[in-house]
Every structure is written in structure tokens, then in C-alpha cells.
Design a protein around this motif. Structure first.
Motif, PDB file in Angstrom:
ATOM      1  N   PHE A  73      -2.722  -5.079  14.017  1.00  0.00           N
ATOM      2  CA  PHE A  73      -1.725  -6.145  13.865  1.00  0.00           C
ATOM      3  C   PHE A  73      -1.471  -6.395  12.380  1.00  0.00           C
ATOM      4  CE2 PHE A  73      -4.001  -7.168  17.847  1.00  0.00           C
ATOM      5  CZ  PHE A  73      -2.932  -7.152  18.736  1.00  0.00           C
ATOM      6  N   ASP A  74      -0.200  -6.477  12.034  1.00  0.00           N
ATOM      7  CA  ASP A  74       0.174  -6.843  10.666  1.00  0.00           C
ATOM      8  C   ASP A  74       1.589  -7.396  10.743  1.00  0.00           C
ATOM      9  OD1 ASP A  74      -1.046  -5.683   7.671  1.00  0.00           O
ATOM     10  OD2 ASP A  74       0.937  -6.630   7.748  1.00  0.00           O
ATOM     11  N   PHE A  75       1.880  -8.436   9.948  1.00  0.00           N
ATOM     12  CA  PHE A  75       3.227  -9.013  10.045  1.00  0.00           C
ATOM     13  C   PHE A  75       4.217  -8.415   9.051  1.00  0.00           C
ATOM     14  CE2 PHE A  75       2.223 -13.315   7.632  1.00  0.00           C
ATOM     15  CZ  PHE A  75       1.920 -12.609   6.473  1.00  0.00           C
ATOM     16  N   THR A  76       3.810  -7.398   8.299  1.00  0.00           N
ATOM     17  CA  THR A  76       4.719  -6.756   7.345  1.00  0.00           C
ATOM     18  C   THR A  76       5.248  -5.456   7.946  1.00  0.00           C
ATOM     19  OG1 THR A  76       3.425  -7.693   5.548  1.00  0.00           O
ATOM     20  CG2 THR A  76       4.916  -5.913   4.972  1.00  0.00           C
ATOM     21  N   SER A  77       6.584  -5.350   8.010  1.00  0.00           N
ATOM     22  CA  SER A  77       7.173  -4.214   8.733  1.00  0.00           C
ATOM     23  C   SER A  77       6.760  -2.876   8.121  1.00  0.00           C
ATOM     24  CB  SER A  77       8.700  -4.342   8.777  1.00  0.00           C
ATOM     25  OG  SER A  77       9.207  -4.382   7.470  1.00  0.00           O
ATOM     26  N   GLN A  78       6.722  -2.814   6.793  1.00  0.00           N
ATOM     27  CA  GLN A  78       6.396  -1.525   6.167  1.00  0.00           C
ATOM     28  C   GLN A  78       4.978  -1.070   6.520  1.00  0.00           C
ATOM     29  OE1 GLN A  78       7.475  -1.092   2.122  1.00  0.00           O
ATOM     30  NE2 GLN A  78       6.228   0.745   1.828  1.00  0.00           N
ATOM     31  N   ALA A  79       4.054  -2.027   6.554  1.00  0.00           N
ATOM     32  CA  ALA A  79       2.663  -1.679   6.898  1.00  0.00           C
ATOM     33  C   ALA A  79       2.617  -1.072   8.290  1.00  0.00           C
ATOM     34  CB  ALA A  79       1.782  -2.924   6.819  1.00  0.00           C
ATOM     35  N   ILE A  80       3.298  -1.722   9.234  1.00  0.00           N
ATOM     36  CA  ILE A  80       3.254  -1.252  10.626  1.00  0.00           C
ATOM     37  C   ILE A  80       3.952   0.102  10.763  1.00  0.00           C
ATOM     38  CG2 ILE A  80       4.212  -1.763  12.936  1.00  0.00           C
ATOM     39  CD1 ILE A  80       1.576  -3.242  12.286  1.00  0.00           C
ATOM     40  N   GLN A  98       3.881  -5.540  14.974  1.00  0.00           N
ATOM     41  CA  GLN A  98       4.257  -6.347  13.812  1.00  0.00           C
ATOM     42  C   GLN A  98       4.307  -7.793  14.251  1.00  0.00           C
ATOM     43  OE1 GLN A  98       8.107  -5.503  12.102  1.00  0.00           O
ATOM     44  NE2 GLN A  98       7.965  -7.307  10.770  1.00  0.00           N
ATOM     45  N   ARG A  99       3.311  -8.564  13.889  1.00  0.00           N
ATOM     46  CA  ARG A  99       3.310  -9.986  14.254  1.00  0.00           C
ATOM     47  C   ARG A  99       2.274 -10.745  13.447  1.00  0.00           C
ATOM     48  NH1 ARG A  99       1.898 -10.533  20.387  1.00  0.00           N
ATOM     49  NH2 ARG A  99       1.678 -12.704  19.823  1.00  0.00           N
ATOM     50  N   ASP A 100       2.434 -12.048  13.452  1.00  0.00           N
ATOM     51  CA  ASP A 100       1.516 -12.936  12.737  1.00  0.00           C
ATOM     52  C   ASP A 100       0.237 -13.070  13.554  1.00  0.00           C
ATOM     53  OD1 ASP A 100       0.224 -15.217  11.592  1.00  0.00           O
ATOM     54  OD2 ASP A 100       2.170 -15.821  10.758  1.00  0.00           O
ATOM     55  N   GLU A 117     -12.752  -6.924  10.995  1.00  0.00           N
ATOM     56  CA  GLU A 117     -12.142  -7.669   9.884  1.00  0.00           C
ATOM     57  C   GLU A 117     -12.432  -6.974   8.560  1.00  0.00           C
ATOM     58  OE1 GLU A 117     -10.461 -10.414   8.508  1.00  0.00           O
ATOM     59  OE2 GLU A 117     -11.286  -9.704   6.591  1.00  0.00           O
ATOM     60  N   TYR A 118     -11.364  -6.634   7.842  1.00  0.00           N
ATOM     61  CA  TYR A 118     -11.536  -6.175   6.464  1.00  0.00           C
ATOM     62  C   TYR A 118     -10.295  -6.542   5.655  1.00  0.00           C
ATOM     63  CZ  TYR A 118     -13.051  -3.484   2.457  1.00  0.00           C
ATOM     64  OH  TYR A 118     -13.465  -3.124   1.186  1.00  0.00           O
ATOM     65  N   THR A 119     -10.476  -7.315   4.630  1.00  0.00           N
ATOM     66  CA  THR A 119      -9.443  -7.759   3.686  1.00  0.00           C
ATOM     67  C   THR A 119      -8.234  -8.423   4.343  1.00  0.00           C
ATOM     68  OG1 THR A 119      -8.433  -5.543   3.563  1.00  0.00           O
ATOM     69  CG2 THR A 119     -10.104  -6.099   1.908  1.00  0.00           C
TER      70      THR A 119
HETATM   71  C1  LIG Z   1      -4.912  -7.083   1.452  1.00  0.00           C
HETATM   72  S1  LIG Z   1      -3.957  -6.292   2.672  1.00  0.00           S
HETATM   73  C2  LIG Z   1      -5.236  -5.360   3.532  1.00  0.00           C
HETATM   74  C3  LIG Z   1      -4.735  -4.324   4.482  1.00  0.00           C
HETATM   75  C4  LIG Z   1      -5.841  -3.533   5.177  1.00  0.00           C
HETATM   76  N1  LIG Z   1      -6.764  -4.401   5.876  1.00  0.00           N
HETATM   77  C5  LIG Z   1      -6.595  -2.673   4.199  1.00  0.00           C
HETATM   78  O1  LIG Z   1      -7.799  -2.925   3.956  1.00  0.00           O
HETATM   79  O2  LIG Z   1      -5.976  -1.728   3.665  1.00  0.00           O
HETATM   80  C6  LIG Z   1      -3.668  -7.636   3.787  1.00  0.00           C
HETATM   81  C7  LIG Z   1      -2.721  -7.298   4.916  1.00  0.00           C
HETATM   82  O3  LIG Z   1      -2.715  -8.420   5.805  1.00  0.00           O
HETATM   83  C8  LIG Z   1      -1.403  -8.664   6.221  1.00  0.00           C
HETATM   84  N2  LIG Z   1      -1.342 -10.092   6.593  1.00  0.00           N
HETATM   85  C9  LIG Z   1      -1.578 -11.165   5.793  1.00  0.00           C
HETATM   86  N3  LIG Z   1      -1.459 -12.307   6.494  1.00  0.00           N
HETATM   87  C10 LIG Z   1      -1.131 -11.954   7.766  1.00  0.00           C
HETATM   88  C11 LIG Z   1      -0.848 -12.678   8.950  1.00  0.00           C
HETATM   89  N4  LIG Z   1      -0.892 -14.018   8.987  1.00  0.00           N
HETATM   90  N5  LIG Z   1      -0.560 -11.986  10.078  1.00  0.00           N
HETATM   91  C12 LIG Z   1      -0.504 -10.623  10.064  1.00  0.00           C
HETATM   92  N6  LIG Z   1      -0.743  -9.885   8.965  1.00  0.00           N
HETATM   93  C13 LIG Z   1      -1.066 -10.532   7.828  1.00  0.00           C
HETATM   94  C14 LIG Z   1      -0.520  -8.251   5.046  1.00  0.00           C
HETATM   95  O4  LIG Z   1       0.783  -7.913   5.462  1.00  0.00           O
HETATM   96  C15 LIG Z   1      -1.290  -7.058   4.486  1.00  0.00           C
HETATM   97  O5  LIG Z   1      -0.835  -5.846   5.036  1.00  0.00           O
END
Ligand SMILES: C[S@@+](CC[C@H](N)C(=O)[O-])C[C@H]1O[C@@H](n2cnc3c(N)ncnc32)[C@H](O)[C@@H]1O
Length: 208
Positions: A73-80, A98-100, A117-119
Motif C-alpha cells: 500500500f502506498d498513496f503515491t501513484s508513481q510508487a505504486i 494506491q491508497r492512504d 513496517e519499514y520507513t
Molecule cells: C520514506 S518512503 C519509504 C518507502 C519504502 N518503505 C522503502 O523503504 O523504500 C515512505 C513512503 O510512504 C508513503 N506514504 C507516506 N504516508 C502514507 C500514507 N498515509 N498512506 C500511504 N502511503 C504513505 C510515501 O508515498 C512513500 O512512498
């Protein structure tokens, strides 16, 4: 009265800007070594695993290769988009949405065996950390697990990545989880060595 200003990190546009400008300093280009090392030594029970804030999905692919059914799950389109393309390239069947993450309980209450969970914890607005802990608890099955590598453990308040501490993590998670294992990971990337803390946690019974 001074109005609270919502943090920009709550908005996908903030993260999209970082991806667009290649200011994605978190990007490892590979699964995070603490997860790879952990899975090589012990395997949490298999089943459905959610990866929150999955970015380009490197950890999702590692978990899928290890036999888990993975949702990223990620809310940024490019990431997904990039995560889906990388998984397709390796012929891995992973669900990317792609969602919050803060809306997940509406569709995934009690659905997951595990959460990785990581970052993500360090990417969200620190005022929402309690909400994050409740969210993780809500999407897990009662006998599920949370495996987390928290970063960065250091003083300060600036971010992202927003710092945390063992004491804060123990306090935040205590109402909903018990920590079964907690230690410094053995395999952090060089620049994160000494700033990471790996935790395996089990949910406490959900209160109504
Ligand atoms: C620091 S990056 C880490 C990405 C990945 N975990 C990694 O280690 O490569 C944080 C990611 O969390 C996403 N993100 C932040 N807040 C979010 C939310 N409320 N819902 C979904 N995605 C979220 C951002 O779009 C970003 O891609």
C-alpha cells in the motif's frame, strides 16, 4: 487562537514531488537487509502480509519470494506504478493498491496475518503515530504479527524521516501489542547502522 497546520507529509503530493525530483533518499534499490537477514533465520507464520508505505515494493517482492501473499500500500501513484512494474518483471503476484494507509481498516479489518513496517512510521506525521498503531492492530488477525524495523532512533524532531526512540515505541505500542523480540538488527545498511531497531510484536485483544 493559532490553527494547527496540517503537515504536508499527510498528502501524496508531497511524496510525489520527492519522487519527481529524485529526492528519494530512502531508496535502497533492494529489499532492506534487516528483513532479508531476519527471513533467512526465522520465518513468521506464512499468510497474508501488508506492507505499509511500500514505495517501490522491494520488500514486497522479497516477502512474495519467501512464500507470503503480499499487499503493498502506498498513496503515491508513481510508487505504486513502479512497484507493480518491478513485480511484474519478476513474475510475482503481489497486490499493489494506491491508497492512504489510514483508511485501510474500512476494507481490511482483521484481514492480515502479518504487517511489515519499514520507513513508513518515520514518514507519517508524528502526531498520527497513535493512529498508526491502532490501524496496524485493526487490520491484523487476533493471532497475527507485526514485524517492524524502526528508523531512525535518534534525538530530534525534524523529518521526514521523523526520529523516534525505544521508549516512545514501547509507550505507543503498549496498549495494543506485546513486544516478543526487540533488538538492533544485524544487517543494517552502513548509513543506518546504530539507528535501527527491529521488533516482532503480537496483538493484544482488541477492545470494543
Ligand atoms: C520514506 S518512503 C519509504 C518507502 C519504502 N518503505 C522503502 O523503504 O523504500 C515512505 C513512503 O510512504 C508513503 N506514504 C507516506 N504516508 C502514507 C500514507 N498515509 N498512506 C500511504 N502511503 C504513505 C510515501 O508515498 C512513500 O512512498
Amino acid at each position: 487562537m493559532i490553527a494547527d497546520t496540517p503537515s504536508p507529509v499527510n498528502e501524496p503530493a508531497f511524496w510525489q514531488g520527492l519522487y519527481d525530483r529524485r529526492e528519494d533518499g530512502w531508496e535502497l534499490g533492494q529489499p532492506t537487509p534487516p528483513l532479508a537477514d531476519y527471513l533467512a533465520r526465522t520465518t513468521p507464520p506464512r499468510g497474508r502480509v501488508a506492507v505499509l508505505g511500500c514505495g517501490r515494493g522491494h520488500d514486497c517482492r522479497l516477502l512474495a519470494q519467501a512464500g507470503y501473499q503480499v499487499w503493498g500500500f502506498d498513496f503515491t501513484s508513481q510508487a505504486i506504478r513502479e512497484a507493480a512494474a518491478l513485480a511484474k518483471g519478476e513474475k510475482l503476484d503481489i497486490v499493489f493498491e494506491q491508497r492512504d494507509i489510514f483508511d485501510l481498516a474500512a476494507d481490511y479489518r482483521g484481514f492480515f496475518d502479518g504487517v511489515w513496517e519499514y520507513t513508513c512510521f518515520c514518514a507519517i506525521d508524528p502526531t498520527r503515530r497513535g493512529e498508526y498503531v491502532r490501524l496496524v492492530r485493526e487490520i491484523l488477525k487476533p493471532d497475527g504479527w507485526l514485524l517492524a524495523c524502526f528508523y531512525p532512533l535518534r534525538d530530534g524532531t525534524d523529518g521526514p524521516p521523523f526520529p523516534t526512540s525505544e521508549a516512545e515505541l514501547r509507550r505507543l505500542f503498549a496498549p495494543h501489542f506485546t513486544f516478543v523480540e526487540a533488538d538492533e538488527p544485524r544487517a543494517s545498511v552502513e548509513k543506518r547502522k546504530g539507528f535501527e531497531w527491529m521488533v516482532l510484536a503480537r496483538p493484544l485483544t482488541l477492545s470494543p
